[in-house]
Design a protein around this motif. Structure first.
Motif, mmCIF file in Angstrom:
data_model
loop_
_atom_site.group_PDB
_atom_site.id
_atom_site.type_symbol
_atom_site.label_atom_id
_atom_site.label_comp_id
_atom_site.label_asym_id
_atom_site.label_seq_id
_atom_site.Cartn_x
_atom_site.Cartn_y
_atom_site.Cartn_z
ATOM 1 N N GLU A 162 25.283 -3.630 21.698
ATOM 2 C CA GLU A 162 24.948 -2.450 20.891
ATOM 3 C C GLU A 162 23.960 -1.435 21.677
ATOM 4 N N THR A 181 26.602 11.170 23.297
ATOM 5 C CA THR A 181 27.720 11.239 22.300
ATOM 6 C C THR A 181 28.915 11.971 23.118
ATOM 7 N N ARG A 201 31.138 9.576 24.850
ATOM 8 C CA ARG A 201 31.754 8.418 24.079
ATOM 9 C C ARG A 201 33.479 8.790 24.053
ATOM 10 N N TRP A 255 34.769 3.464 23.790
ATOM 11 C CA TRP A 255 33.483 3.367 23.253
ATOM 12 C C TRP A 255 33.432 3.091 21.682
ATOM 13 N N TYR A 256 34.311 3.584 21.028
ATOM 14 C CA TYR A 256 34.470 3.432 19.627
ATOM 15 C C TYR A 256 35.202 2.113 19.209
ATOM 16 N N LYS A 311 32.278 -0.040 19.800
ATOM 17 C CA LYS A 311 31.215 -0.051 18.895
ATOM 18 C C LYS A 311 31.858 -0.673 17.764
ATOM 19 N N GLY A 312 33.105 -0.490 17.138
ATOM 20 C CA GLY A 312 33.767 -1.294 16.175
ATOM 21 C C GLY A 312 33.567 -2.694 16.220
ATOM 22 N N ASP A 358 32.598 -0.203 8.313
ATOM 23 C CA ASP A 358 32.148 0.773 9.451
ATOM 24 C C ASP A 358 33.118 0.499 10.815
ATOM 25 N N ASN A 397 36.337 2.273 10.508
ATOM 26 C CA ASN A 397 36.301 3.616 11.078
ATOM 27 C C ASN A 397 36.351 3.783 12.207
ATOM 28 N N HIS A 398 35.368 3.024 13.182
ATOM 29 C CA HIS A 398 35.562 3.182 14.433
ATOM 30 C C HIS A 398 36.609 2.817 15.138
ATOM 31 N N THR A 435 39.169 5.749 14.741
ATOM 32 C CA THR A 435 38.973 6.615 15.509
ATOM 33 C C THR A 435 39.326 6.430 16.928
ATOM 34 N N TYR A 472 43.671 -1.191 20.506
ATOM 35 C CA TYR A 472 43.038 -0.503 19.192
ATOM 36 C C TYR A 472 44.057 -0.626 17.810
#
Length: 205
Positions: free
Chosen positions: A101, A109, A112, A116-117, A120-121, A132, A135-136, A139, A150
């Motif tokens: 993390e 930003t 990214r 990356w998303y 992060k997810g 959360d 949501n990542h 994205t 994904y």
């Protein structure tokens, strides 16, 4: 931004081992982490430095993969993403979620991408913050709709969201309905209100 001397950026010698390259990168990433410069006039400079560090590390790993230096322990190949993402994936898989993390949050930003998303997810999922994480993942899937990794992550976590008990950032729980504790709490509050009005719960109801 191009990197003319990536080793100089990381403050190491071209003869440094792969582990020394990683250690130098992580130390600098920790030093210039965006959280260290929030509401700080040097935040823009720190972000530029962080981007320079990321590009330097990527360049070194790519050079070594092509035979320009020792590559043992520096990463190996992966079907998607840049070299720094390979290390982050390895950290997540080995349970080093906080280290992963930290490196993810250090990426500016503007740099990214979908991976990356997704990563992060994955970190958020490991921490138990499923809403959360979802949501990542969404994205990432929107940015690369043909990526099955994904899309699979979105579908799997969506099934868990529908069963309730998932969490958002900060540990706030979403149960998807009224739990037993919620019902008890509601009854207690209702009883207190009725007593204040001169009655009891049964008579009020």
């Amino acid at each position: 931004m191009s990197v003319n001397d990536p080793y100089k950026v990381l403050g190491i010698s071209p003869d440094a081992t792969d582990e020394e390259v990683k250690a130098a990168y992580r130390e600098l990433a920790r030093k210039y982490h965006p959280d260290n410069y929030s509401n700080n006039p040097l935040s823009d400079l720190a972000q530029e430095k962080m981007q320079e560090i990321n590009e330097a590390y990527d360049t070194i790993v790519q050079i070594r993969r092509r035979g320009g230096g020792s590559s043992q322990g520096a990463g190996g190949s992966h079907s998607t993403g840049s070299s720094r993402y390979y290390d982050i994936r390895s950290m997540i898989n080995s349970g080093r979620v906080l280290d992963a993390e930290m490196l993810l949050d250090g990426i500016p930003t503007s740099s990214r991408d979908a991976e990356w998303y997704f990563l992060k997810g994955s970190v958020l999922f490991k921490k138990g913050w499923l809403e959360d994480a979802y949501n990542h993942f969404q994205t990432a899937s929107r940015m690369e709709p043909t990526n099955m990794e994904y899309r699979t992550a979105v579908n799997q976590i969506n099934m868990q969201r529908q069963t309730g008990g998932y969490r958002a950032a900060g540990g706030r729980a979403y149960n998807g309905g009224c739990s037993g504790c919620d019902m008890c709490t509601g009854l207690i509050c209702a009883d207190c209100c009725c007593e204040c009005m001169g009655g009891d719960l049964i008579s009020c109801c």
